[in-house]
Write a protein that holds these residues in place. Structure first.
Motif, mmCIF file in Angstrom:
data_model
loop_
_atom_site.group_PDB
_atom_site.id
_atom_site.type_symbol
_atom_site.label_atom_id
_atom_site.label_comp_id
_atom_site.label_asym_id
_atom_site.label_seq_id
_atom_site.Cartn_x
_atom_site.Cartn_y
_atom_site.Cartn_z
ATOM 1 N N SER A 251 0.835 -1.201 0.000
ATOM 2 C CA SER A 251 0.000 0.000 0.000
ATOM 3 C C SER A 251 0.867 1.247 0.000
ATOM 4 O O SER A 251 1.900 1.315 0.667
ATOM 5 N N ARG A 252 0.424 2.243 -0.748
ATOM 6 C CA ARG A 252 1.200 3.477 -0.873
ATOM 7 C C ARG A 252 1.276 4.223 0.456
ATOM 8 O O ARG A 252 2.315 4.800 0.803
ATOM 9 N N TRP A 258 -5.177 4.363 2.580
ATOM 10 C CA TRP A 258 -4.183 3.613 1.818
ATOM 11 C C TRP A 258 -3.866 4.228 0.462
ATOM 12 O O TRP A 258 -2.818 3.959 -0.107
ATOM 13 N N CYS A 259 -4.765 5.010 -0.083
ATOM 14 C CA CYS A 259 -4.616 5.575 -1.434
ATOM 15 C C CYS A 259 -4.662 7.101 -1.390
ATOM 16 O O CYS A 259 -5.062 7.704 -0.393
ATOM 17 N N TYR A 295 -9.478 7.006 -6.881
ATOM 18 C CA TYR A 295 -8.195 6.460 -6.429
ATOM 19 C C TYR A 295 -7.588 5.626 -7.562
ATOM 20 O O TYR A 295 -7.954 4.465 -7.740
ATOM 21 N N CYS A 300 -2.308 4.027 -5.209
ATOM 22 C CA CYS A 300 -2.706 3.113 -4.142
ATOM 23 C C CYS A 300 -1.585 2.165 -3.746
ATOM 24 O O CYS A 300 -1.567 1.661 -2.620
ATOM 25 N N TYR A 301 -0.655 1.901 -4.674
ATOM 26 C CA TYR A 301 0.366 0.889 -4.417
ATOM 27 C C TYR A 301 1.753 1.373 -4.814
ATOM 28 O O TYR A 301 1.907 2.198 -5.718
ATOM 29 N N ALA A 339 1.184 -0.949 -10.491
ATOM 30 C CA ALA A 339 0.513 -1.467 -9.292
ATOM 31 C C ALA A 339 0.595 -2.981 -9.181
ATOM 32 O O ALA A 339 -0.206 -3.588 -8.478
ATOM 33 N N ASP A 378 -4.348 2.836 -13.631
ATOM 34 C CA ASP A 378 -4.523 1.764 -12.660
ATOM 35 C C ASP A 378 -3.473 0.672 -12.836
ATOM 36 O O ASP A 378 -3.090 0.017 -11.862
#
Length: 465
Positions: A251-252, A258-259, A295, A300-301, A339, A378
């Protein structure tokens, strides 16, 4: 769209889905996995594409470009694909088949269609560990209203349509209703076919779900990634109780939510296609313009550089302590990462397979995933290819080299389009949109084409030769 047309399209897609070995059976038959013990199924030896100890080093179409240009190339590719008939057709096709499926389920269960649609396309976040299953943070989602859902299924733009189907893959409604139908109501193959489902694909997955008994690293749902999927590298595996590899992404942010949002305004020219009125209303309410709450996966990641370790892995001079991990393999091919291997792509391809898509229709679904997920930041091209790979026949399979791009549409794709009628999507218009109209016809495309080496340029020209 009229019910008669939906039914025609539904029947059209049911041909050819079982013409090749189902991905769900790949690891079982080849490696003798025991689903109750996920580590015997989720192995490095069973992945598609194959996972050798060291990273494969071949030139790809973006090798050598700086990171910003790799991103620009992929975004331009996605934009070009969004304009093609092939992507438009498969987007609407899957939406209509899903609509017909859910309407049929409502009839069989004696429920109101509006109730079924809400359960399928919205879940209270509190019921999913606080994760939103249908919220303004989901790109393209237009809310749980019945009228909005039906309008999107019958004619939404690409972002709305796939955004809605994304929620279906996360609410677990399909798993719940299929378990009830198969085990409690004793639905027959004829009933499944009436709903537009492929009985072989459904029963094969049902057996795995039942044997997994809810195991996170087993086969927990009807839409979970197959055991041969690289998407499983996104999570600790192959057994969560004793993981042998670290996840390919984290997770970022270290805490909820988390995002992060990208801070785009709803009227930004960067949003293509522009927001529909449904999207604008769900994001902004009565305000004419607002900051979007979406998001994107990119925010997010963070992709990690963890090596893969497992029963098949061992210290290797080229790969270090274990097999080279996802990030190292992407870098060796000159691909960007965003991601991790695309679970969304894997979920959508599994959904398409359950509702009877054959090899060509599955390949067109992958094409749409590039148009959608790469365009919304994404996932990257490489991540989408990996997510789809278990569902591809040899003709469409990754080459892990320059030919990866062309494998998206290597030949004309012929699919059923109503009864005995067929429709063919030629490959040339797809590559004309990418190579001729974008790389050869637009300033940014020309700049990127000029930054490629002669071999890469020659390969791209060959796609329209």
């Amino acid at each position: 769209m009229a019910a008669a047309r939906r039914s025609v399209l539904l029947a059209a897609l049911l041909c050819g889905a079982s013409s090749t070995l189902l991905p769900d059976l790949h690891c079982q038959r080849a490696r003798g996995c025991d689903v109750a013990r996920p580590a015997t199924c989720d192995t490095l030896a069973c992945k598609r594409p194959h996972v050798p100890p060291a990273a494969v080093r071949h030139k790809t179409v973006t090798s050598g470009l700086p990171p910003a240009d790799k991103a620009a190339f992929e975004h331009g590719l996605a934009a070009a694909l969004r304009k093609t008939d092939a992507v438009r057709w498969v987007t609407q096709a899957l939406a209509l088949v899903v609509q017909e499926l859910l309407v049929g389920v409502a009839g069989l269960l004696g429920q109101d269609v509006a109730v079924v649609m809400r359960e399928a396309f919205y879940a209270n976040p509190a019921a999913h560990g606080g994760a939103p299953q249908g919220s303004p943070h989901n790109t393209g989602y237009v809310g749980p209203g019945f009228d909005e859902i039906m309008a999107v299924l019958e004619g939404g733009n690409l972002r709305e349509t796939w955004g809605l189907l994304y929620i279906l893959t996360h609410t677990e409604y399909l798993t719940s209703v299929l378990q009830k139908g198969l085990h409690d109501l004793k639905w027959s193959n004829e009933t499944l076919a009436t709903l537009g489902l492929d009985p072989e694909a459904v029963w094969t997955r049902a057996a795995l779900v039942r044997a997994s008994n809810g195991s996170y690293n087993g086969m927990p749902t009807f839409l979970a990634p197959t055991f041969d999927s690289w998407v499983r590298f996104d999570f600790p595996g192959p057994d969560e109780a004793a993981p042998q590899w670290a996840p390919a992404r984290v997770s970022r942010l270290p805490h909820a939510p988390w995002c992060e949002t990208a801070g785009l305004l709803s009227n930004s020219s960067a949003i293509q296609p522009p927001l529909s009125e449904r999207e604008r209303a769900y994001q902004c309410g009565k305000a004419p313009v607002c900051t979007l709450q979406w998001y994107p996966g990119r925010l997010c990641y963070n992709v990690t550089d963890a090596p893969l370790r497992g029963a098949a892995a061992r210290p290797d001079a080229a790969a270090g302590p274990g097999f080279a991990g996802f990030a190292a393999r992407a870098a060796a091919l000159g691909y960007r990462t965003v991601a991790g291997p695309s679970g969304t792509t894997a979920n959508m391809l599994q959904l398409a397979r359950l509702v009877g898509f054959g090899p060509s229709a599955l390949a067109l679904t992958r094409l749409a995933m590039v148009a959608w997920l790469v365009g919304t930041d994404d996932h990257s091209l490489y991540e989408v290819l990996l997510g789809a790979e278990p569902h591809m026949t040899d003709e469409f399979s990754m080459a892990e080299g320059l030919e990866d791009l062309g494998r998206l549409m290597p030949a004309d794709a012929t699919v059923h389009n109503g009864g005995a009628a067929m429709i063919t999507f030629p490959r040339l218009p797809v590559w004309t949109a990418v190579v001729t109209e974008w790389l050869g016809g637009r300033p940014e495309g020309k700049r990127l084409f000029g930054a490629l080496d002669k071999e890469q340029q020659a390969y791209l020209r060959s796609l329209v030769a």
